[in-house]
Design a protein around this motif. Sequence first.
Motif, short mmCIF file in Angstrom:
data_model
loop_
_atom_site.label_atom_id
_atom_site.label_comp_id
_atom_site.label_asym_id
_atom_site.label_seq_id
_atom_site.Cartn_x
_atom_site.Cartn_y
_atom_site.Cartn_z
N ALA A 111 -6.69 15.56 -5.59
CA ALA A 111 -6.82 16.05 -6.95
C ALA A 111 -6.13 17.40 -7.06
O ALA A 111 -6.53 18.36 -6.40
N PHE A 112 -5.07 17.46 -7.86
CA PHE A 112 -4.34 18.71 -8.06
C PHE A 112 -3.55 18.60 -9.34
O PHE A 112 -3.42 17.53 -9.95
N SER A 113 -2.99 19.72 -9.78
CA SER A 113 -2.22 19.73 -11.02
C SER A 113 -0.93 20.51 -10.83
O SER A 113 -0.82 21.38 -9.96
N SER A 152 -19.79 18.71 -2.95
CA SER A 152 -19.79 17.28 -2.63
C SER A 152 -18.41 16.65 -2.68
O SER A 152 -18.20 15.54 -2.22
N ASN A 153 -17.43 17.36 -3.24
CA ASN A 153 -16.09 16.79 -3.42
C ASN A 153 -15.17 17.19 -2.26
O ASN A 153 -14.37 18.11 -2.38
N PHE A 154 -15.32 16.52 -1.15
CA PHE A 154 -14.46 16.80 0.00
C PHE A 154 -13.22 15.92 -0.10
O PHE A 154 -13.16 14.83 0.46
N PHE A 155 -12.23 16.40 -0.86
CA PHE A 155 -11.05 15.60 -1.12
C PHE A 155 -9.95 15.87 -0.08
O PHE A 155 -9.87 16.92 0.52
N GLN A 156 -9.04 14.87 -0.01
CA GLN A 156 -7.79 15.13 0.70
C GLN A 156 -6.98 16.10 -0.16
O GLN A 156 -7.15 16.15 -1.36
N VAL A 157 -6.10 16.83 0.47
CA VAL A 157 -5.33 17.83 -0.26
C VAL A 157 -3.85 17.68 0.07
O VAL A 157 -3.47 17.60 1.23
N ASN A 189 -1.89 23.55 -8.09
CA ASN A 189 -3.27 24.01 -8.14
C ASN A 189 -4.18 22.88 -7.66
O ASN A 189 -4.19 21.80 -8.24
N GLN A 190 -4.93 23.13 -6.61
CA GLN A 190 -5.74 22.07 -5.98
C GLN A 190 -7.21 22.28 -6.32
O GLN A 190 -7.74 23.39 -6.20
N PHE A 191 -7.85 21.18 -6.71
CA PHE A 191 -9.27 21.29 -7.03
C PHE A 191 -10.08 21.67 -5.80
O PHE A 191 -10.96 22.52 -5.84
N TYR A 192 -9.73 21.05 -4.68
CA TYR A 192 -10.51 21.33 -3.47
C TYR A 192 -9.60 21.89 -2.39
O TYR A 192 -8.57 21.31 -2.06
#
Length: 512
Positions: free
Chosen positions: A141-143, A228-233, A240-243
């Motif tokens: 999750a990123f933008s 709780s959101n352990f996302f891949q990056v 801009n990365q959410f996690y």
Amino acid sequence: MINYILQVVLFQVFFLAIYDFFLSKETFFTKNRWYLVSTPMLSFLIPFIKIPTFQKAVPEEFIVNLPEIFLSPEKAIQKTITETIFYETVNYVTILFWMGVAFFTILFVIKLVKIISLIKKYEVVKQPDFTLVLIPNQTQAFSFFNYVFLGKNIEESKRNKIIQHELVHSKQKHSLDLLLFEFLKIVMWFNPMIYFYQQRITLVHEYISDAIVAKSETKESYINNLLSNFFQVENIAFVNQFYKKSLIKKRIIMMTKTQSKKMNQLKYLVLIPVLMSMLFYVSCSETASKEEVLESKKAKQTLYINNNGKIKETTGKEITFLDVYLGFGKGFEYPNGKELSIDDLNEGEKKEFLEFKESSESGEDFFLKTRIFQYNKGRKVIVFSPLDENITETLETEEISFMKIEKAPTFPGCETGDKDCFSLNVQKHFSKNFNADLPKTLGLEAGRKRIFIGFKIDKEGNIVDVKARAPHEKLEQEVLRVMNTLPKVVPGEHQGKTIAVKYSIPFTLVID
């Protein structure tokens, strides 16, 4: 240029230190964002801002010009004025700089191509305010600007909050900030402060997004969702990365922090004395640097050869105040520039000029007159006039200057007609066989001593008519001995004829 770069880095260190000590713990996120974006750019501009009032604030008597220090090995014999003994030097610092620029440019392009490929490869959903890119089998999750990249494996219940978070980045154009630092990393890849700035601006972006999105629910709920959101990056620096695991703790601490008091905004005023100090520094250092340029600037010596009106320019290794301008042939003209007198020279320039003048205005087979002109790039040049007929071409007597011959004599082991190889081997022979301990026994004063050597290579390749001029008779004898031991060479050719070649070598002998 190096002084400018050092100033930029130094100013960025001060600006970042102010941020870390005074501002980083405050909740003025938007102000901190603009601080982190503006101060590195300000660092590039401040060295160009010169305030005359500050320049006058320091009395002239407190600006001390230290005397020049010239170091030289005991057995150094340096060549100075012959065209074929001047060699271009490679600027390895410049090469390293451009290699770094190329490397980081390639890295940036790779990251950009990676983002573009994600947009083209996967499902794209157009929304009124943004474009959603769904990536299968991922929890990323990123933008990036108006694009929000979302892994399809992220739970539906969490997608909305993540999109809200990323839309804050999108609407506030946070990607522009990150792109700015990517470009700064390309042009100043060697500056660690750019990387520190990028880390801090990334964290501030997350603070801004967290503060806005957390208003739609309780902070406790938002923090629980965040944990709780352990996302891949994606490993892309300008998205801009959410996690991002390294930022989670700092984000949570900042969300639970009490809002900073408005009075704390006065901390930004600490910039005023810092900026004034920087401007004072660059203004005063500019005054000193101008004096240095006028009084004591040295650079690699450039040799200009005017051969029948055509000028050839060669840069050598020796660091000097003055350049050299040689004239040959009937088409010789003096350089375009103002002729100067010895009174127009500073002490260093005057010393060099007098040394050249003493060495060149006496004795046969050498230049007989010297003049000095203001010339290229603000440098002054010593001009040697073509008053000696032995310097110009004399085909009638089947002799020609080494610098005009079509096919130069060939030193044993060199390629046919290789002037550079010939000159280098003559220099090596001289340096190897010359008794460097002799000058110390002659009672000569310390400093640079000019030694001029002239010889001819006849049509059989023999070294003949060796002449020398030196500050002591024994030095002249030593020079003659060394030059007479030169090996036989392949004679030169001009216009299809084997021809004799005159050759002169000026050396500088450094006596400690």
